[in-house]
Motif scaffolding. Structure first.
Motif, PDB file in Angstrom:
ATOM      1  N   LEU A  42       0.939  -1.238   0.109  1.00 47.72           N
ATOM      2  CA  LEU A  42      -0.098   0.061   0.117  1.00 47.72           C
ATOM      3  C   LEU A  42       0.902   1.270  -0.062  1.00 47.72           C
ATOM      4  O   LEU A  42       1.742   1.347   0.731  1.00 47.72           O
ATOM      5  N   ASN A  43       0.627   2.206  -0.938  1.00 49.90           N
ATOM      6  CA  ASN A  43       1.415   3.463  -0.888  1.00 49.90           C
ATOM      7  C   ASN A  43       0.572   4.354  -0.026  1.00 49.90           C
ATOM      8  O   ASN A  43      -0.468   4.769  -0.315  1.00 49.90           O
ATOM      9  N   PRO A  44       1.209   5.050   0.909  1.00 46.68           N
ATOM     10  CA  PRO A  44       0.525   5.894   1.676  1.00 46.68           C
ATOM     11  C   PRO A  44       0.186   7.338   0.870  1.00 46.68           C
ATOM     12  O   PRO A  44       1.076   7.573  -0.042  1.00 46.68           O
ATOM     13  N   LEU A  45      -0.703   7.722   1.341  1.00 46.19           N
ATOM     14  CA  LEU A  45      -1.203   8.994   0.658  1.00 46.19           C
ATOM     15  C   LEU A  45      -0.417  10.297   1.149  1.00 46.19           C
ATOM     16  O   LEU A  45      -0.074  10.268   2.476  1.00 46.19           O
ATOM     17  N   ALA A  46      -0.019  11.126   0.175  1.00 42.08           N
ATOM     18  CA  ALA A  46       0.541  12.323   0.660  1.00 42.08           C
ATOM     19  C   ALA A  46      -0.061  13.199   1.550  1.00 42.08           C
ATOM     20  O   ALA A  46      -1.569  13.443   1.610  1.00 42.08           O
ATOM     21  N   SER A  47       0.584  13.797   2.694  1.00 42.07           N
ATOM     22  CA  SER A  47      -0.164  14.214   3.920  1.00 42.07           C
ATOM     23  C   SER A  47      -0.439  15.655   3.329  1.00 42.07           C
ATOM     24  O   SER A  47      -1.464  16.314   4.146  1.00 42.07           O
ATOM     25  N   GLY A  48      -0.159  16.283   2.345  1.00 42.79           N
ATOM     26  CA  GLY A  48      -0.530  17.569   2.335  1.00 42.79           C
ATOM     27  C   GLY A  48      -0.101  18.788   2.837  1.00 42.79           C
ATOM     28  O   GLY A  48      -0.567  19.879   2.729  1.00 42.79           O
ATOM     29  N   GLY A  49       1.084  18.509   3.574  1.00 42.97           N
ATOM     30  CA  GLY A  49       1.441  19.728   4.317  1.00 42.97           C
ATOM     31  C   GLY A  49       1.290  19.818   5.804  1.00 42.97           C
ATOM     32  O   GLY A  49       0.254  19.462   6.024  1.00 42.97           O
ATOM     33  N   GLY A  50       1.878  20.707   6.430  1.00 44.69           N
ATOM     34  CA  GLY A  50       1.541  20.974   7.921  1.00 44.69           C
ATOM     35  C   GLY A  50       1.513  22.462   8.146  1.00 44.69           C
ATOM     36  O   GLY A  50       1.572  22.563   9.464  1.00 44.69           O
ATOM     37  N   GLY A  91     -10.474  26.277   5.163  1.00 44.23           N
ATOM     38  CA  GLY A  91      -9.881  25.617   6.369  1.00 44.23           C
ATOM     39  C   GLY A  91     -10.359  24.249   6.971  1.00 44.23           C
ATOM     40  O   GLY A  91      -9.913  23.337   7.398  1.00 44.23           O
ATOM     41  N   ASP A  92     -11.902  24.365   7.136  1.00 43.24           N
ATOM     42  CA  ASP A  92     -12.687  23.187   7.668  1.00 43.24           C
ATOM     43  C   ASP A  92     -12.587  21.963   6.860  1.00 43.24           C
ATOM     44  O   ASP A  92     -12.279  20.977   7.289  1.00 43.24           O
ATOM     45  N   GLU A  93     -12.759  22.137   5.472  1.00 41.17           N
ATOM     46  CA  GLU A  93     -12.434  21.118   4.553  1.00 41.17           C
ATOM     47  C   GLU A  93     -11.223  20.770   4.433  1.00 41.17           C
ATOM     48  O   GLU A  93     -11.034  19.423   4.295  1.00 41.17           O
ATOM     49  N   LEU A  94     -10.296  21.470   4.302  1.00 37.85           N
ATOM     50  CA  LEU A  94      -8.732  21.280   4.470  1.00 37.85           C
ATOM     51  C   LEU A  94      -8.251  20.315   5.552  1.00 37.85           C
ATOM     52  O   LEU A  94      -7.710  19.246   5.535  1.00 37.85           O
ATOM     53  N   ALA A  95      -8.735  20.747   6.675  1.00 38.34           N
ATOM     54  CA  ALA A  95      -8.765  19.897   7.979  1.00 38.34           C
ATOM     55  C   ALA A  95      -9.299  18.452   7.981  1.00 38.34           C
ATOM     56  O   ALA A  95      -8.553  17.560   8.507  1.00 38.34           O
ATOM     57  N   PHE A  96     -10.257  18.446   7.336  1.00 36.90           N
ATOM     58  CA  PHE A  96     -11.155  17.024   7.110  1.00 36.90           C
ATOM     59  C   PHE A  96     -10.314  16.372   6.351  1.00 36.90           C
ATOM     60  O   PHE A  96     -10.151  15.191   6.500  1.00 36.90           O
ATOM     61  N   LEU A  97      -9.861  16.842   5.165  1.00 37.78           N
ATOM     62  CA  LEU A  97      -9.284  16.081   4.386  1.00 37.78           C
ATOM     63  C   LEU A  97      -7.865  15.428   4.813  1.00 37.78           C
ATOM     64  O   LEU A  97      -7.521  14.397   4.787  1.00 37.78           O
ATOM     65  N   LEU A 116      -7.322  15.154   7.999  1.00 37.83           N
ATOM     66  CA  LEU A 116      -7.438  13.957   8.993  1.00 37.83           C
ATOM     67  C   LEU A 116      -7.950  12.641   8.229  1.00 37.83           C
ATOM     68  O   LEU A 116      -7.287  11.468   8.648  1.00 37.83           O
ATOM     69  N   ALA A 117      -8.620  12.699   7.297  1.00 34.53           N
ATOM     70  CA  ALA A 117      -9.032  11.543   6.377  1.00 34.53           C
ATOM     71  C   ALA A 117      -7.837  10.523   6.024  1.00 34.53           C
ATOM     72  O   ALA A 117      -7.447   9.621   6.040  1.00 34.53           O
ATOM     73  N   ILE A 118      -6.784  11.618   5.550  1.00 34.56           N
ATOM     74  CA  ILE A 118      -5.505  10.905   4.954  1.00 34.56           C
ATOM     75  C   ILE A 118      -4.747  10.357   6.137  1.00 34.56           C
ATOM     76  O   ILE A 118      -4.164   9.245   5.962  1.00 34.56           O
ATOM     77  N   GLU A 119      -4.485  11.004   7.243  1.00 36.94           N
ATOM     78  CA  GLU A 119      -3.957  10.554   8.530  1.00 36.94           C
ATOM     79  C   GLU A 119      -4.486   9.109   9.005  1.00 36.94           C
ATOM     80  O   GLU A 119      -3.707   8.001   8.799  1.00 36.94           O
ATOM     81  N   GLN A 120      -6.053   8.817   8.793  1.00 37.17           N
ATOM     82  CA  GLN A 120      -6.620   7.926   9.290  1.00 37.17           C
ATOM     83  C   GLN A 120      -6.222   6.790   8.233  1.00 37.17           C
ATOM     84  O   GLN A 120      -5.998   5.827   8.889  1.00 37.17           O
ATOM     85  N   SER A 121      -6.508   7.360   6.999  1.00 39.44           N
ATOM     86  CA  SER A 121      -6.152   6.083   5.864  1.00 39.44           C
ATOM     87  C   SER A 121      -4.754   5.607   5.921  1.00 39.44           C
ATOM     88  O   SER A 121      -4.692   4.337   5.815  1.00 39.44           O
ATOM     89  N   ASN A 122      -3.944   6.362   6.167  1.00 42.40           N
ATOM     90  CA  ASN A 122      -2.516   5.901   6.289  1.00 42.40           C
ATOM     91  C   ASN A 122      -2.043   5.032   7.387  1.00 42.40           C
ATOM     92  O   ASN A 122      -1.691   3.814   7.228  1.00 42.40           O
TER      93      ASN A 122
END
Length: 224
Positions: free
Chosen positions: A17-25, A34-40, A42-48
């Motif tokens: 499985l290739n981890p999803l790019a985190s998208g920056g910090g 910003g709300d949508e970005l935070a959700f995305l 979090l979804a990436i972090e949880q998926s990885n």
């Protein structure tokens, strides 16, 4: 399946499985964006994080039988058996086999046991046979319930292209060592009593899903 969307992971190889790019910090702005970005994020972090769990289970699991190499469905079921045996606690796995929309050339004329439909059924049969044999060898067949389903059935009469068109009713198979009743669960369709060429169903498919939710997954179908 959640009330507002799907919650699942689609994979081809659980050990790669290739981890999803985190998208920056950088800081998230206090805006709707910003709300949508935070959700995305979090979804990436949880998926990885869940991806790591999936891979660990696959590496810990094993297959006890050989699966047909040239059968894509069998290879998908091989991965399912691998993850179950490795201790992954996912409750529902979904695999698919396409090609059943047989509007043309469903069979070879004069040879009903050959043709496109026969190939599809042979693919389905050999894949399920290998999967069930694997579960039995792993001593897991009593813990796993398999079910086939399709989004549509087929009409009874062949069309002009030697195929069949979309229909209203269908059949499904249930497979497990824990089934209390084996064999056909209802009478076959009445081919002399059709609804404008369509089979008249005898069991509402929703009752099948409700029974599985209630009696296998130990949850309630109420409100689903």
């Amino acid at each position: 399946q959640g009330l507002n969307g799907n919650y699942s992971m689609a994979i081809n190889d659980p050990t790669d499985l290739n981890p999803l790019a985190s998208g920056g910090g950088d800081a998230v702005p206090n805006t709707p964006y910003g709300d949508e970005l935070a959700f995305l994020r979090l979804a990436i972090e949880q998926s990885n994080a869940y991806g790591d769990v999936v891979t660990a289970a696959a590496n810990a699991g094993t297959n006890m039988v050989d699966y047909p190499e040239d059968n894509a469905l069998a290879q998908k079921l091989k991965n399912v058996a691998l993850m179950i045996s490795g201790g992954l606690r996912t409750k529902v796995y979904v695999v698919s086999l396409g090609g059943f929309d047989t509007h043309a050339n469903q069979t070879v004329e004069g040879e009903p046991t050959t043709g496109e439909y026969a190939v599809l059924m042979a693919t389905l049969s050999s894949a399920i046979q290998a999967f069930q044999a694997d579960l039995a060898a792993l001593e897991l067949e009593d813990r796993v319930l398999g079910m086939t389903f399709s989004e549509f059935g087929r009409r009874v009469k062949q069309n002009a292209s030697k195929g069949t068109d979309h229909g209203t009713a269908n059949n499904l198979f249930l497979m497990s060592g824990s089934l209390k009743k084996k064999g056909l669960l209802n009478d076959g369709p009445d081919l002399s009593n059709l609804d404008e060429g369509d089979l008249i169903y005898k069991v509402d498919f929703r009752s099948v899903y409700a029974t599985i939710l209630d009696n296998w997954l130990n949850t309630s179908h109420t409100g689903v």
